[in-house]
Design an enzyme around this catalytic site. Structure first.
Site, PDB file in Angstrom:
ATOM      1  N   LYS A   8       2.220 -10.794   4.228  1.00  0.00           N
ATOM      2  CA  LYS A   8       2.269 -11.506   5.611  1.00  0.00           C
ATOM      3  C   LYS A   8       2.696 -12.913   4.985  1.00  0.00           C
ATOM      4  CE  LYS A   8      -0.259  -9.933   8.667  1.00  0.00           C
ATOM      5  NZ  LYS A   8      -1.894  -9.521   9.233  1.00  0.00           N
TER       6      LYS A   8
ATOM      7  N   ARG B  56      -5.757 -14.229   9.865  1.00  0.00           N
ATOM      8  CA  ARG B  56      -5.195 -13.053   9.447  1.00  0.00           C
ATOM      9  C   ARG B  56      -5.299 -12.717   8.018  1.00  0.00           C
ATOM     10  NH1 ARG B  56       0.722 -14.263  11.885  1.00  0.00           N
ATOM     11  NH2 ARG B  56       0.837 -11.912  12.134  1.00  0.00           N
TER      12      ARG B  56
ATOM     13  N   GLY C 282      -8.477  -0.863   6.811  1.00  0.00           N
ATOM     14  CA  GLY C 282      -9.812  -1.262   6.287  1.00  0.00           C
ATOM     15  C   GLY C 282     -10.010  -2.457   6.214  1.00  0.00           C
TER      16      GLY C 282
ATOM     17  N   MET D  47      -9.956  -6.349   7.285  1.00  0.00           N
ATOM     18  CA  MET D  47     -10.275  -7.055   8.657  1.00  0.00           C
ATOM     19  C   MET D  47      -9.180  -7.240   9.535  1.00  0.00           C
ATOM     20  SD  MET D  47     -12.044 -10.935   9.529  1.00  0.00           S
ATOM     21  CE  MET D  47     -10.507 -11.530   9.826  1.00  0.00           C
TER      22      MET D  47
ATOM     23  N   ARG E 215       8.563  -8.244   8.220  1.00  0.00           N
ATOM     24  CA  ARG E 215       8.454  -7.217   7.092  1.00  0.00           C
ATOM     25  C   ARG E 215       9.311  -6.158   7.017  1.00  0.00           C
ATOM     26  NH1 ARG E 215       2.660  -4.838   8.952  1.00  0.00           N
ATOM     27  NH2 ARG E 215       3.349  -4.610  11.079  1.00  0.00           N
TER      28      ARG E 215
ATOM     29  N   HIS F 208       2.259  32.585  -7.096  1.00  0.00           N
ATOM     30  CA  HIS F 208       3.618  33.443  -6.455  1.00  0.00           C
ATOM     31  C   HIS F 208       3.834  32.931  -5.280  1.00  0.00           C
ATOM     32  CE1 HIS F 208       5.084  37.201  -4.602  1.00  0.00           C
ATOM     33  NE2 HIS F 208       6.004  36.994  -5.778  1.00  0.00           N
TER      34      HIS F 208
ATOM     35  N   SER G 293      15.087  24.669 -22.886  1.00  0.00           N
ATOM     36  CA  SER G 293      14.753  24.530 -21.459  1.00  0.00           C
ATOM     37  C   SER G 293      13.311  24.246 -21.293  1.00  0.00           C
ATOM     38  CB  SER G 293      15.326  25.539 -20.896  1.00  0.00           C
ATOM     39  OG  SER G 293      15.117  25.310 -19.370  1.00  0.00           O
TER      40      SER G 293
ATOM     41  N   CYS H  15      13.287  23.683 -16.290  1.00  0.00           N
ATOM     42  CA  CYS H  15      13.359  24.626 -15.253  1.00  0.00           C
ATOM     43  C   CYS H  15      12.123  25.139 -14.622  1.00  0.00           C
ATOM     44  CB  CYS H  15      14.065  26.053 -15.983  1.00  0.00           C
ATOM     45  SG  CYS H  15      12.993  26.490 -17.260  1.00  0.00           S
TER      46      CYS H  15
ATOM     47  N   TYR I  78      20.083  18.159 -17.884  1.00  0.00           N
ATOM     48  CA  TYR I  78      20.071  18.437 -16.570  1.00  0.00           C
ATOM     49  C   TYR I  78      18.501  18.769 -16.442  1.00  0.00           C
ATOM     50  CZ  TYR I  78      19.307  23.295 -18.456  1.00  0.00           C
ATOM     51  OH  TYR I  78      18.690  24.472 -18.965  1.00  0.00           O
TER      52      TYR I  78
END
Ligand code: ADP
Ligand code: MG
Ligand code: MG
Length: 909
Positions: free
Chosen positions: A31, A101, A110, A112, A368, A486, A799, A866, A886
């Site tokens: 801020k 602020r 949380g 102020m 912001r 699974h 792999s 993989c 890859y």
């Protein structure tokens, strides 16, 4: 400043130039840094100052004492603020009021809440009344100050925890109500100045009674009280637990902003509002926002009064009748519009801005980078790229990988979800949302789905026999199992919503009930799952459809492809999946699990033959069974290679624990016994002999190929013959043969002899010179990683099977983590589920070693992954850093992997 050598703790902003700027977020908080930046680009910002985050850190390091220099620096900045505003803090004739602020690097629950009107008391209010000629406004401001201050400074930030309903805010609100009742007022605004003046004194008495301390009348005491409260709140319970959850270090600290008050509540020529430089819900490029006349602070977002649209273009059928700022105060609106354009050009991003109008004069109070949803993020990234506002690399970084889920899957309507609490939680195994009626077995799922019902299949855990029901269900819910169970693997492969390991649920399949702490569900009851978060809700929540066909989505994917360097493959197990994967933009198949031809539709015959092969006792028996199986295997391979023509397909040789395939059903057993020409007793004997205590580390993978070479031979022949036939058809198959569960180079050596022999036999049989192919291995056992240099003598590619590598590296059984992992995560023993997010610290080392050693032996060795991690953004980035060829992931995660791979390139720049 008295001494130029002392550390600077306070940064002034206001007038034409601020001492800070946008890049100083770490020191000034988000801020404060942006307030300074707005001043620097010439926007009207009420003057004030920021006390740095270093003060917060020093305060805690020094037993809750401020650095010595602080007081003088604050007084100095306050003087400059007073001079700028032409008012004096605490002065009885011309008082300056301020807001206090909090300001962490990014907004943090949380912390102020902002306290407004600081500096108001029974003396200063007289000056303000004279100046404004508006006693009602002044008394109202004062009673708001007492209420806010008592609540956020004296109670919350001080760590007081009153009983439910006994908080000071509620008690003061009760007094307000009593006052309204006594004078027959319906709304707060009906109270007169005199009523409010009386209320102020009643409030003071009440505060003293509830908190045990008087509300400070002294302006300076109020100021320091509020500043300290911000620092206190940094170590409040809620802030600490949020930090822990988000991994925000304690040392960051928060800044405090003290800013001159401007008043949006001084009458109908005053107002306050919140706006976005583009529509954050759609991404459409027009100024979007809301405002309220005669209002202060968060009245706009608090929903006390319905806010008005800021301009005509932002009106819809619900707001058409309301007054826009554009028409109510056209001059001020035009000024605001100019600023928002300026800000967007300056920040190269969509911004969220807060402003206040005091008697027709506009003030900017905050800006912001604005939050946006997935579709809007994609739209804005593409538009801003086109507008020349951002580069390609910036554009791909503008969309969070998880935001793509919002485009790929249906999701629960966020507005509806926000209002509810989940009654249970599990692991988020398959993204998106789904609502459906509960069923408890596969047959019912199929049956109900046929009747057009949406069903959610609830199982203790799933196994391959549930596959048809899982396919029919709109979502899957299990009480056990982890992210690679699974159910999770299958659901992810299909892009289906799925929650696993919801340990607080008792799923009783025979009674057809789900019992949870607080009630019971029966068959047919509606539940709604958020598979991206693992939340389970009662009832049917509204859904928002997937936007796969969104043209923006396609363009954005193309953009990602133009930035990334790593290839993206997919895991697919059938020719149908292969087609789908191609459509998703996969550039090959990185894992084709051959055993999946034995599950699901049309699998009865091959499954029967496989079982026959497994239960064979002699090579001859086995060869005979394999010969019968061969045409099925070949057809499966051929259709897949055909679907992926011109792209590589990695076929993994058979890798299931054998006993998984042995039927328990006596009828099935006797059929098999007959076909093998053995007695039922003999068959049962053979079947039981396959039992293993620890099948995950049992007779599987390459071990099968070594003990039964004819199995490898059959599969390799199927692959080469299918390829040869395709070559004869002028196609371009690119098979890769992958041997799983290797732990020693000698295992590969053994298997390669089979591959070579069969290869030459097939070439001769078809009269062709070459079938382009690679032979390689999975690296999924730590020993394989450590001896990768030797393994690379045979393997043309590695792999990484990171599911098993994680399982064996951690010593966590993939199928049993449900019983302890949730607690591990809760207690922060582990930061994340390592089966979901690759553990770079530990398992990552094994991978790095293997890559290095593999390349030492074979410079151009292909390297891929993989495991499930191949579709997880931070893991994809890790693979990119190590120069992988890859990553391969389930089809529905391919777009996320494409984005993550592009972001890895963009971040490295
Ligand atoms: P948050 O961190 O929740 O955004 P803010 O510090 O922005 O909190 O304060 C909330 C609201 O209080 C602002 O949107 C604004 O309307 C009001 N406010 C804060 N400071 C001032 C001020 N100096 N003058 C007028 N209103 C203010
Ligand atoms: Mg707020
Ligand atoms: Mg704000």
């Amino acid at each position: 400043m008295s001494n130029t050598n002392e550390k600077k703790y306070v940064y002034f902003f206001g007038g034409k130039k601020a001492e800070g700027e946008a890049t100083m977020k770490n020191l000034l908080g988000g801020k404060g840094a942006n307030l300074a930046e707005m001043v620097n680009i010439g926007l009207p910002v009420p003057a004030g100052f920021t006390i740095t985050t270093e003060v917060c850190t020093a305060y805690y390091a020094n037993n809750k004492n401020y650095p010595q220099e602080l007081n003088a620096q604050v007084m100095d900045a306050l003087k400059r603020t007073e001079a700028e505003m032409g008012m004096i803090f605490g002065d009885k004739d011309n008082p300056l009021l301020v807001s206090v602020r909090s300001g962490a690097r990014s907004s943090m629950p949380g912390m102020m809440e902002t306290v407004l009107n600081v500096g108001l008391n029974n003396q200063t209010r007289e000056g303000l009344i004279k100046k404004t000629n508006n006693p009602r406004f002044v008394y109202d401001s004062q009673r708001r100050l007492i209420q806010m201050y008592a609540d956020v400074v004296m109670e919350k930030a001080a760590g007081l925890e009153p009983e439910e309903g006994k908080g000071v805010r509620q008690q003061l609100e009760h007094e307000l109500q009593k006052m309204k009742d006594a004078h027959g007022c319906k709304s707060d605004t009906d109270l007169t100045a005199e009523n409010l003046k009386d209320l102020i004194e009643i409030y003071k008495v009440k505060v003293k009674e509830v908190i045990g301390k008087p509300f400070p009348e002294d302006a300076m005491e109020q100021l320091w009280g509020a500043v300290s409260a911000v620092f206190q709140s940094w170590n409040g319970k809620r802030a600490i637990s949020y930090r822990r959850f988000e991994g925000i270090p304690e040392e960051w600290g928060t800044a405090v902003n003290v800013q001159s008050m401007v008043f949006g509540n001084m009458g109908d020529t005053s107002a306050t509002g919140v706006a976005f430089t583009r529509n954050p819900a759609t991404g459409d490029n027009y100024f979007y926002g809301e405002w309220l006349a005669n209002a202060q602070g968060e009245d706009v977002v608090a929903g006390i009064r319905t806010p008005n649209p800021i301009n005509e273009i932002g009106k819809d059928e619900h707001t058409r009748h309301l007054h826009s700022l554009e028409t109510a105060m056209p001059v001020v609106y035009q000024e605001l519009n100019k600023y928002q354009q300026l800000l967007e050009k300056h920040y190269h991003n969509m911004l969220d801005i807060e402003f206040t109008i005091q008697d027709q004069k506009l003030y900017m109070l905050q800006c912001r980078v604005g939050k946006r949803n997935g579709p809007a993020a994609v739209r804005m990234a593409l538009d801003m790229l086109k507008e020349g506002l951002i580069t390609k690399e910036e554009a791909v970084l503008r969309v969070e990988p998880h935001q793509l889920d919002e485009l790929l899957h249906p999701i629960i309507d966020p507005a509806a979800e926000k209002k509810l609490k989940p009654f249970a939680k599990g692991l988020p195994a398959g993204p998106g949302g789904a609502a459906g009626q509960i069923v408890f077995n596969s047959e019912d799922a199929v049956e109900w789905a046929k009747k057009g019902k949406l069903v959610i299949l609830a199982r203790e855990e799933t196994n391959p026999e549930d596959i048809e029901g899982m396919r029919a269900a709109t979502a899957i819910l299990t009480a056990r199992g982890g992210m690679t169970s699974h159910a999770a693997l299958v659901a992810r492969g299909w892009g289906k919503c799925c929650i696993v390991g919801a340990g607080t649920l008792k799923i009783n399949a025979s009674a057809k009930t789900i019992t949870y702490d607080g009630g019971v569900f029966n068959e047919g009851d509606w539940v709604t799952l958020n598979g991206s978060k693992g939340y389970i809700y009662k009832g049917e929540l509204p859904m928002i459809k997937a936007a796969e066909e969104n043209p923006d989505f396609q363009s954005f994917m193309n953009l990602c492809d133009s930035v990334r360097t790593m290839k993206i493959r997919t895991n697919a197990d059938s020719p149908e999946d292969a087609k789908k994967a191609r459509a998703f933009g996969a550039e090959g198949i990185g894992l084709f699990r051959t055993e999946h031809m034995f599950y699901g539709l049309n699998s009865e015959k091959p499954l029967f033959l496989l079982r026959k092969m497994i239960a064979s006792n002699t090579v001859e028996e086995r060869r005979a069974a394999l010969a019968e199986l061969f045409p099925y295997a070949k057809a499966n391979v051929k259709a897949t290679l055909e679907a992926m023509d011109g792209l590589p397909v990695t076929f993994r040789t058979l890798d299931p624990p054998l006993h998984e395939f042995v039927p328990n059903n006596p009828e099935e057993r006797s059929k098999l016994a007959k076909s093998l020409n053995v007695s039922a007793t003999e068959f049962n004997h053979r079947a039981d002999a396959l039992h293993e205590n620890n099948p995950m580390m049992g007779h599987r993978g390459v071990r099968l190929g070594i003990t039964y070479p004819e199995i490898t031979e059959m599969q390799v022949r199927a692959i080469f013959e299918a390829s040869a036939e395709l070559i004869k058809d002028k196609k371009n198959p690119l098979p890769e043969i992958m041997i799983p569960v290797t732990c020693a180079a000698s295992e590969l050596k053994d298997q390669y002899q089979i591959v070579d022999r069969v290869y030459n036999e097939v070439l001769a049989k078809f009269g062709i010179k070459e079938i382009k192919h690679l032979v390689g291995t999975m690296i999924e056992i730590p020993r394989a990683a450590l001896t990768a240099d030797k393994i690379a003598e045979y393997a043309q590619f590695f792999s990484f099977g990171t599911n098993d590598l994680t399982q064996m590296g951690f010593g966590f059984s993939r199928d049993d983590i449900g019983s302890f992992l949730p607690e591990y995560l809760e207690k922060k023993i582990l930061p994340v589920d390592p089966f979901n997010v690759l553990d770079q610290e530990g398992i990552g080392q094994l991978i790095e070693i293997a890559v290095k050693k593999g390349r030492a032996t074979r410079k151009d060795i292909h390297i891929g992954i993989c495991g499930e991690h191949g579709g997880e953004p931070s893991s994809v980035e890790f693979c990119h850093r190590l120069g992988f060829t890859y990553v391969s992931c389930s089809p529905f995660r391919v777009p996320i992997a494409r984005l993550a791979a592009a972001q890895a390139v963009a971040r490295a720049k």
